[in-house]
Design a protein around this motif. Structure first.
Motif, PDB file in Angstrom:
ATOM      1  N   THR A  40       0.825  -1.207   0.000  1.00 27.93           N
ATOM      2  CA  THR A  40       0.000   0.000   0.000  1.00 27.93           C
ATOM      3  C   THR A  40       0.857   1.254   0.000  1.00 27.93           C
ATOM      4  OG1 THR A  40      -1.794  -1.135   1.122  1.00 27.93           O
ATOM      5  CG2 THR A  40      -1.773   1.257   1.282  1.00 27.93           C
ATOM      6  N   ARG A  59      -8.726   2.509  -6.654  1.00 28.92           N
ATOM      7  CA  ARG A  59      -9.535   1.329  -6.392  1.00 28.92           C
ATOM      8  C   ARG A  59     -10.970   1.541  -6.886  1.00 28.92           C
ATOM      9  NH1 ARG A  59      -8.653  -0.270  -0.442  1.00 28.92           N
ATOM     10  NH2 ARG A  59      -6.538  -0.401  -1.170  1.00 28.92           N
ATOM     11  N   VAL A  62     -11.145   1.142 -10.640  1.00 27.14           N
ATOM     12  CA  VAL A  62     -11.219  -0.290 -10.996  1.00 27.14           C
ATOM     13  C   VAL A  62     -12.632  -0.820 -10.756  1.00 27.14           C
ATOM     14  CG1 VAL A  62     -10.384  -2.608 -10.433  1.00 27.14           C
ATOM     15  CG2 VAL A  62      -8.794  -0.685 -10.503  1.00 27.14           C
ATOM     16  N   MET A  63     -13.172  -0.471  -9.606  1.00 25.50           N
ATOM     17  CA  MET A  63     -14.512  -0.941  -9.232  1.00 25.50           C
ATOM     18  C   MET A  63     -15.564  -0.531 -10.269  1.00 25.50           C
ATOM     19  SD  MET A  63     -16.657  -2.352  -7.116  1.00 25.50           S
ATOM     20  CE  MET A  63     -18.444  -2.338  -7.438  1.00 25.50           C
ATOM     21  N   THR A  78     -18.297  -4.731  -2.184  1.00 24.21           N
ATOM     22  CA  THR A  78     -17.432  -5.473  -3.114  1.00 24.21           C
ATOM     23  C   THR A  78     -15.964  -5.326  -2.766  1.00 24.21           C
ATOM     24  OG1 THR A  78     -19.056  -5.134  -4.867  1.00 24.21           O
ATOM     25  CG2 THR A  78     -16.824  -5.741  -5.541  1.00 24.21           C
ATOM     26  N   ILE A  79     -15.532  -4.098  -2.469  1.00 25.33           N
ATOM     27  CA  ILE A  79     -14.099  -3.899  -2.224  1.00 25.33           C
ATOM     28  C   ILE A  79     -13.744  -3.915  -0.735  1.00 25.33           C
ATOM     29  CG2 ILE A  79     -13.850  -2.644  -4.377  1.00 25.33           C
ATOM     30  CD1 ILE A  79     -13.749  -0.071  -2.961  1.00 25.33           C
ATOM     31  N   GLY A  80     -14.719  -4.132   0.107  1.00 26.44           N
ATOM     32  CA  GLY A  80     -14.440  -4.338   1.524  1.00 26.44           C
ATOM     33  C   GLY A  80     -14.002  -3.075   2.252  1.00 26.44           C
ATOM     34  N   ILE A  81     -14.494  -1.926   1.789  1.00 32.70           N
ATOM     35  CA  ILE A  81     -14.137  -0.656   2.406  1.00 32.70           C
ATOM     36  C   ILE A  81     -15.416  -0.013   2.929  1.00 32.70           C
ATOM     37  CG2 ILE A  81     -13.285   1.677   1.883  1.00 32.70           C
ATOM     38  CD1 ILE A  81     -11.053  -0.239   1.855  1.00 32.70           C
ATOM     39  N   ASP A  82     -15.325   0.670   4.050  1.00 29.68           N
ATOM     40  CA  ASP A  82     -16.472   1.322   4.652  1.00 29.68           C
ATOM     41  C   ASP A  82     -17.135   2.297   3.680  1.00 29.68           C
ATOM     42  OD1 ASP A  82     -17.600   1.749   7.574  1.00 29.68           O
ATOM     43  OD2 ASP A  82     -17.578   3.697   6.572  1.00 29.68           O
ATOM     44  N   HIS A 157      -9.759 -14.872   3.300  1.00 32.45           N
ATOM     45  CA  HIS A 157     -10.778 -13.827   3.240  1.00 32.45           C
ATOM     46  C   HIS A 157     -12.163 -14.370   3.567  1.00 32.45           C
ATOM     47  CE1 HIS A 157     -13.262 -10.643   1.232  1.00 32.45           C
ATOM     48  NE2 HIS A 157     -12.371  -9.881   1.826  1.00 32.45           N
ATOM     49  N   LEU A 160     -12.490 -14.974   7.212  1.00 32.51           N
ATOM     50  CA  LEU A 160     -12.677 -13.704   7.915  1.00 32.51           C
ATOM     51  C   LEU A 160     -14.115 -13.204   7.804  1.00 32.51           C
ATOM     52  CD1 LEU A 160      -9.353 -11.966   6.810  1.00 32.51           C
ATOM     53  CD2 LEU A 160      -9.940 -12.636   9.144  1.00 32.51           C
ATOM     54  N   GLN A 161     -14.747 -13.535   6.670  1.00 28.43           N
ATOM     55  CA  GLN A 161     -16.128 -13.082   6.473  1.00 28.43           C
ATOM     56  C   GLN A 161     -17.134 -13.950   7.217  1.00 28.43           C
ATOM     57  OE1 GLN A 161     -16.090 -13.087   2.137  1.00 28.43           O
ATOM     58  NE2 GLN A 161     -16.611 -10.920   2.161  1.00 28.43           N
TER      59      GLN A 161
END
Lengths: 162, 162
Positions: A40, A59, A62-63, A78-82, A157, A160-161
């Motif tokens: 990152t 990101r 891309v999405m 989808t991208i796992g971000i808040d 992943h 984790l979900q």
DNA sequence: AATCATGAGTTGATATGACAACACGTAAGG
DNA sequence: CCTTACGTGTTGTCATATCAACTCATGATT
């Protein structure tokens, strides 16, 4: 993993003082955050320098290439971000005229986001650089390695979900 | 990886609109950030809730258990975090009386950081929870899977450092 | 028709991690 | 002895990502 005591001991290292803590080289989640932080950091530096865009905004490019018309909520999932971060990123991209937004149906809450031509062009330019960097990042990996790494990260992943 | 055009195309997916972008399921670095974000989010939530400590401070507890007497610079290099963040974390831990600091040699710039008994006790308490979470996170992984994941993440990390 | 529940999206505040600049002190060189 | 270079650690600022609370609008229920 049958004998979990065995496995837990596997991730531990004993220090000179007789204390136990996580091994930096044998605990996958420690290695995961090490690698992700470094990735990152380098991505952010390269993207900012060459394209004046942050990693989060890239990101989103891309999405929205992947799912034109996506909503904030769908993107976040989808991208796992808040979704707050997604909302902010879209706002920045809107200011830069890289995306457009249209209300869906008659429900003004549901917005569809799409890339503009400028956004698509920027995405294509960045993709070339990202693929080049990816090639270096995966130097020395066999095809089997890459497939294994993807499979194992996807499995982690999913765990984790759960 | 001989034919890099082949490999680059491997990470791409073609959208319904004929555009190309990164595959979310076959690009290791995308999967890496997905998994790392989710892991970090969950760890942060659990640590904050149960121990009133952040993920970064936990990481410093592990670091100082592993390397008692470490400096800010050594810690930053070892765990791959910017020294500014390390400095701040140590400051927080000092306020909470979880660490002590002693100047090294006669050079007041070089500080050695160590855990207090309170810090060691907290570390030990958190370690139990972290190991329990790790067991769930790695559920369904064989021993070979874990070794492979660690090896591949370490290799990726090395490539990133090159 | 009124009320309630739910979800979408936004905003304020905070933690994490980075970047840059700086103060400070030691060691090396002249 | 003076100057310079370098490294340690700190601090200001910013990007990322989260959490919580909020506004708003729709759909369900009464």
């Amino acid at each position: 993993m049958a004998d979990h005591d065995h496995w837990q001991k596997f991730f531990l290292v004993e220090t000179a003082e007789g204390a136990q803590t996580l091994s930096f080289s044998r605990t996958p989640t420690v290695l995961l955050t090490f690698a992700a932080n470094l990735f990152t950091r380098q991505s952010a530096a390269a993207l900012t320098k060459q394209f004046d865009i942050g990693a989060m905004d890239w990101r989103m490019l891309v999405m929205l290439t992947r799912h034109p018309g996506a909503s904030v909520a769908l993107s976040a999932e989808t991208i796992g971000i808040d979704k707050a971060a997604v909302s902010r990123s879209l706002s920045r991209l809107l200011d830069k005229k890289l995306v457009t937004c249209i209300a869906q149906d008659r429900d003004p809450r549901r917005k569809q986001w799409k890339l503009t031509k400028k956004g698509r062009d920027l995405h294509d330019d960045i993709l070339v650089v990202v693929l080049s960097r990816l090639r270096k990042q995966l130097d020395g990996f066999t095809e089997a390695d890459i497939l294994d790494l993807s499979r194992l990260l996807e499995k982690l992943h999913k765990n984790l979900q759960a």
